[in-house]
Design a protein around this motif. Structure first.
Motif, PDB file in Angstrom:
ATOM      1  N   VAL A  41       1.039  -1.208   0.323  1.00 32.30           N
ATOM      2  CA  VAL A  41       0.002   0.545   0.007  1.00 32.30           C
ATOM      3  C   VAL A  41       0.832   1.098  -0.204  1.00 32.30           C
ATOM      4  N   GLU A  42       1.715   1.257   0.773  1.00 36.67           N
ATOM      5  CA  GLU A  42       2.871   2.050   0.944  1.00 36.67           C
ATOM      6  C   GLU A  42       3.371   3.233  -0.015  1.00 36.67           C
ATOM      7  N   GLN A  43       3.912   2.002  -0.743  1.00 37.78           N
ATOM      8  CA  GLN A  43       4.558   1.485  -2.121  1.00 37.78           C
ATOM      9  C   GLN A  43       3.483   2.525  -3.520  1.00 37.78           C
ATOM     10  N   LEU A  44       2.624   1.538  -3.054  1.00 33.03           N
ATOM     11  CA  LEU A  44       1.523   2.089  -4.589  1.00 33.03           C
ATOM     12  C   LEU A  44       0.823   3.658  -3.955  1.00 33.03           C
ATOM     13  N   LEU A  45       0.583   4.069  -2.289  1.00 34.05           N
ATOM     14  CA  LEU A  45       0.326   5.943  -1.913  1.00 34.05           C
ATOM     15  C   LEU A  45       1.431   6.460  -2.847  1.00 34.05           C
ATOM     16  N   LYS A  46       2.921   5.992  -2.777  1.00 31.86           N
ATOM     17  CA  LYS A  46       4.100   7.066  -3.377  1.00 31.86           C
ATOM     18  C   LYS A  46       3.575   7.238  -4.638  1.00 31.86           C
ATOM     19  N   ASP A  47       3.692   5.744  -5.204  1.00 29.72           N
ATOM     20  CA  ASP A  47       3.435   5.471  -6.725  1.00 29.72           C
ATOM     21  C   ASP A  47       2.718   7.406  -6.987  1.00 29.72           C
ATOM     22  N   LEU A  48       1.566   7.417  -6.636  1.00 31.33           N
ATOM     23  CA  LEU A  48       0.247   7.938  -6.694  1.00 31.33           C
ATOM     24  C   LEU A  48       0.361   9.552  -6.235  1.00 31.33           C
TER      25      LEU A  48
END
Length: 185
Positions: free
Chosen positions: A82-89
Motif C-alpha cells: 500500500v505504501e508503495q502505491l501511495l508513493k507512486d500516486l
C-alpha cells in the motif's frame, strides 16, 4: 482521526473513514482539483493509520495472539504494498491516465487488508486480550497518529522500535511540508 474507544473500535472507525474517502474520490470527475485534495487526504489517513498499527497493534498481536508473528508479518507486507502505491500516486496529476489504474489497485489492496484485519486479526485479538489492554492500545494508537508521518516513506524501517524513533521526526518534516504547500487542509 482519533475516534476514541479501544484499539479495535479506533482502527475500525479509521477503516470506515478510508472507505468513505475511496467512494468520494470515485465520485469526483478526473479533472477536478478536488480529486487531488481527496487523494492527499486519503494518503494522510492511510499513512498515519499504518504507522500506528506497526508501532502498537502488531507488537500486541505478536505478544498475545497464537501465531501472531505470522499474522503481523502478513499485515506489514500488506502495508508495504500500500505504501508503495501511495508513493507512486504522490504528485501524480488528477487527470493522469495512470492514476485511475493505481487508484483501483490501491483500493483493492486496502479493502482486502481491512477485510482480513476485521474478520481475522481483530477477532483473535479481542479473544486473547482483556478490555484494559485493548483500551490502552487504543490510547497508544491515537497518540501515535498525532505525530506520525503524513506522506509515504516506503524505504523507512517498519520495525516498531525504528518506527517509534523515526516517525515523529518524519512526521514533523511532513507536517511542515504540508503547511507550506497547503496539502491536507
Amino acid at each position: 482521526m482519533g475516534h476514541g474507544g479501544d484499539v479495535i473500535e479506533e482502527l475500525t472507525a479509521d477503516h470506515r473513514e478510508v472507505n468513505e474517502l475511496f467512494d468520494r474520490i470515485e465520485a469526483v470527475p478526473a479533472r477536478a482539483s478536488e480529486r487531488r485534495r481527496l487523494l492527499d487526504q486519503l494518503t494522510i489517513e492511510l499513512v498515519r493509520h499504518a504507522v500506528a498499527e506497526e508501532q502498537h497493534l502488531y507488537p500486541a498481536v505478536r505478544e498475545h495472539v497464537p501465531g501472531g508473528d505470522a499474522l503481523a508479518d502478513k499485515e506489514i507486507d500488506d502495508h508495504s504494498r500500500v505504501e508503495q502505491l501511495l508513493k507512486d500516486l504522490e504528485g501524480m496529476a488528477a487527470d493522469d491516465p495512470e492514476l485511475i489504474h493505481l487508484f483501483v489497485k490501491l483500493r483493492t489492496e486496502v479493502r482486502a487488508h481491512v477485510q482480513d484485519e476485521e474478520s481475522n486479526l481483530f477477532v483473535q485479538l479481542r479473544a486473547t486480550c482483556g478490555p484494559e489492554v485493548l483500551d490502552l492500545l487504543g490510547q497508544e494508537v491515537r497518540m501515535a497518529k498525532e505525530t506520525a508521518p503524513t506522506r509515504p516513506h516506503p524505504g523507512a524501517p517498519s520495525s516498531p522500535l525504528a518506527s517509534r524513533i523515526l516517525s515523529p521526526g518524519l512526521g514533523l518534516v511532513d507536517r511542515v511540508r504540508d503547511f507550506i504547500t497547503g496539502r491536507g487542509e
